[in-house]
Scaffold this motif. Sequence first.
Motif, short mmCIF file in Angstrom:
data_model
loop_
_atom_site.label_atom_id
_atom_site.label_comp_id
_atom_site.label_asym_id
_atom_site.label_seq_id
_atom_site.Cartn_x
_atom_site.Cartn_y
_atom_site.Cartn_z
N GLU A 44 42.46 -13.00 -2.67
CA GLU A 44 42.32 -13.37 -4.10
C GLU A 44 41.52 -14.46 -4.57
OE1 GLU A 44 45.95 -14.33 -7.51
OE2 GLU A 44 46.25 -13.31 -5.52
N GLU A 45 41.79 -15.60 -3.59
CA GLU A 45 41.14 -16.67 -3.97
C GLU A 45 39.58 -16.53 -3.94
OE1 GLU A 45 40.94 -21.33 -2.27
OE2 GLU A 45 42.61 -20.12 -1.79
N ARG A 46 39.22 -15.66 -2.63
CA ARG A 46 37.66 -15.73 -2.56
C ARG A 46 37.16 -14.85 -3.70
NH1 ARG A 46 35.61 -15.07 2.58
NH2 ARG A 46 33.61 -15.07 1.64
N GLU A 48 38.27 -14.77 -6.94
CA GLU A 48 38.13 -15.65 -7.71
C GLU A 48 36.81 -16.56 -8.03
OE1 GLU A 48 41.64 -17.96 -8.07
OE2 GLU A 48 43.14 -16.31 -8.86
N GLN A 49 36.52 -17.06 -6.78
CA GLN A 49 35.44 -17.58 -6.84
C GLN A 49 34.14 -16.95 -7.07
OE1 GLN A 49 35.53 -19.04 -2.63
NE2 GLN A 49 36.97 -20.53 -3.25
N ASP A 51 34.04 -14.43 -8.95
CA ASP A 51 34.15 -13.99 -10.42
C ASP A 51 33.68 -15.26 -10.98
OD1 ASP A 51 34.98 -11.31 -10.31
OD2 ASP A 51 37.14 -11.78 -10.38
N GLU A 52 33.96 -16.44 -10.86
CA GLU A 52 33.35 -17.60 -11.42
C GLU A 52 31.71 -17.66 -11.35
OE1 GLU A 52 35.45 -21.21 -9.80
OE2 GLU A 52 37.25 -20.44 -10.62
N GLU A 55 30.42 -15.25 -13.68
CA GLU A 55 30.56 -15.80 -15.22
C GLU A 55 29.41 -16.73 -15.64
OE1 GLU A 55 34.01 -17.59 -18.16
OE2 GLU A 55 34.42 -17.31 -16.18
N LYS A 315 31.94 -8.49 -3.52
CA LYS A 315 33.80 -8.28 -3.05
C LYS A 315 33.49 -7.28 -2.12
CE LYS A 315 35.31 -9.77 -7.73
NZ LYS A 315 35.95 -9.25 -9.02
#
Length: 447
Positions: A44-46, A48-49, A51-52, A55, A315
């Motif tokens: 999950e944390e990977r 999120e990084q 996705d940032e 963005e 991912k």
Amino acid sequence: MECVKQRQKPQEDGKKGRLEEQYGQFGISREVFSFGREILSSLEERFEQIDETAEYNQLKVIQAMQECRVGEACLYGTTGYGYNDLGRDTLEEVYARVFHTQDALVRPQITCGTHALALALMSNLRPGDELLSPAGKPYDTLEEVIGIRESKGSLKEYGISYRQVDLLADGTFDYDSIREAIHDKTKVVTIQRSKGYQTRPTFSVTQIGELIAFVKQIKPDVICMVDNCYGEFVETIEPGDVGADMTVGSLIKNPGGGLAPIGGYIAGRKECVENAAYRLTSPGLGKEVGASLGVMSSFYQGLFLAPTVTAGALKGAVFAANIYEKIGFPVIPNSYESRHDIIQAVTFGKPEGVIAFCQGIQAAAPVDSYVTPQPWDMPGYDSKVIMAAGAFVSGSSIELSADGPIAPPYAVYFQGGLTWQHAKLGILKSLQNLIDQGIVSADFHRI
């Protein structure tokens, strides 16, 4: 509140059951599905990084399009000579802004990544010059371009010499040997960002910048070219941000977003790009000709989608690394290392593993899923190669794909996926195929 929680849990269980049943339609066993869920819960944390980063890059692309005043008229194509092609010229301005360079050449007449690299080299090297690769052996298809393997029209035939400095045992640059290799005739230094068919680390943009600074300190007028294939939009910076004179890539990889049907780009110093344009078309014509033939809409929309498409592929690569590392296969990068391209290498140590993996990826494709890939003598390679590529655009490796040479150490190279969900399916299908063929045990251990 308790009643709400009790109502939600059966709904969640029902969704899980339906999803598992849907994967079952692809031959994915309950055990493989559950193993994938277990791996995914730790990422999950990977994700999120990733996705940032997507963005940030998405905003960068939109800003470039707005600053260059992309309008509806830019989406129309031209024919014939292509004089005054607004869409083509504006797109090249957009690429220059995105990659933070003075100029760019973005054309459907550039047929592939190898063509783009050959064009950049042949247009900026002259007889008597020398090309230096400080990152060891280049990608297989460049060997004939350079003349490492004999081929008609190679740089060697035109009197351009070549030397390389192999990487150190830990996969880093051998700076002492690089210093010794640079001399008066060294004109271009080529830096391959991605690993190609090697089991070495991919270089970060920061590492590439350090190498460029080192080379320029020794010989300021040397041209530093970066093969950026598979690396675009994986980080928030690109080689142009760290001093690269030319950044080169293919539009049927990351920057085409899965929509570009053909094409390549060269972004960099104005003089280097102009040289490439004169070589692509003709002296005296350069960038002024070259009709866009109706592909501009795909080029623009593909670039717009590229950051999020790249994120989905990234991912998939992280997921694959975690799956296969836990089973016991060597993977590069490993499950926790930082990522600098979308490629995941898995070493099976035997050809059957490479073949079974690729056949599993093919079976998950939306196009040609019924085809069984086999190793073959592919042009530009010195050993048989197997490729899984059930793609909407033939050979597009931003789409779910896998390939590898049938040669020691028998490693497969997985990349792409226009969506993360498709990449996930492909990885689970590859694992299922390895189990079905007896290469991985049913309790997820390598045999």
